[in-house]
Design an enzyme around this catalytic site. Sequence first.
Site, mmCIF file in Angstrom:
data_model
loop_
_atom_site.group_PDB
_atom_site.id
_atom_site.type_symbol
_atom_site.label_atom_id
_atom_site.label_comp_id
_atom_site.label_asym_id
_atom_site.label_seq_id
_atom_site.Cartn_x
_atom_site.Cartn_y
_atom_site.Cartn_z
ATOM 1 N N CYS A 60 0.833 -1.186 0.000
ATOM 2 C CA CYS A 60 0.000 0.000 0.000
ATOM 3 C C CYS A 60 0.884 1.258 0.000
ATOM 4 O O CYS A 60 1.864 1.285 0.739
ATOM 5 C CB CYS A 60 -0.882 -0.034 1.246
ATOM 6 N N PRO A 61 0.588 2.260 -0.789
ATOM 7 C CA PRO A 61 -0.602 2.409 -1.655
ATOM 8 C C PRO A 61 -0.351 2.024 -3.114
ATOM 9 O O PRO A 61 -1.181 2.287 -3.963
ATOM 10 C CB PRO A 61 -0.871 3.914 -1.574
#
Length: 78
Positions: free
Chosen positions: A17-18
């Site tokens: 992430c992200p």
Amino acid sequence: MASVTADKTLDTSGLNCPLPVLKTKKAIEELQSGQILEVISTDPGSKADIPAFCNRTGHELVETVEEGGKYIFYIKKK
């Protein structure tokens, strides 16, 4: 095994992430409306992030498959 046929596959394995969501956003922009993007991720966070992305952008999360430590999402472009 998924019952959906993808028009394009995006493999984000190993990314955290992200990045899976950012790459998904970029890849879906290249598709025509109604086409399906298959996203493969190994990031457990993507289980929440990809559906949230779909809700936010209006794309349809058609199917989610979890197998062998991978999360596979099928997203239909709005």
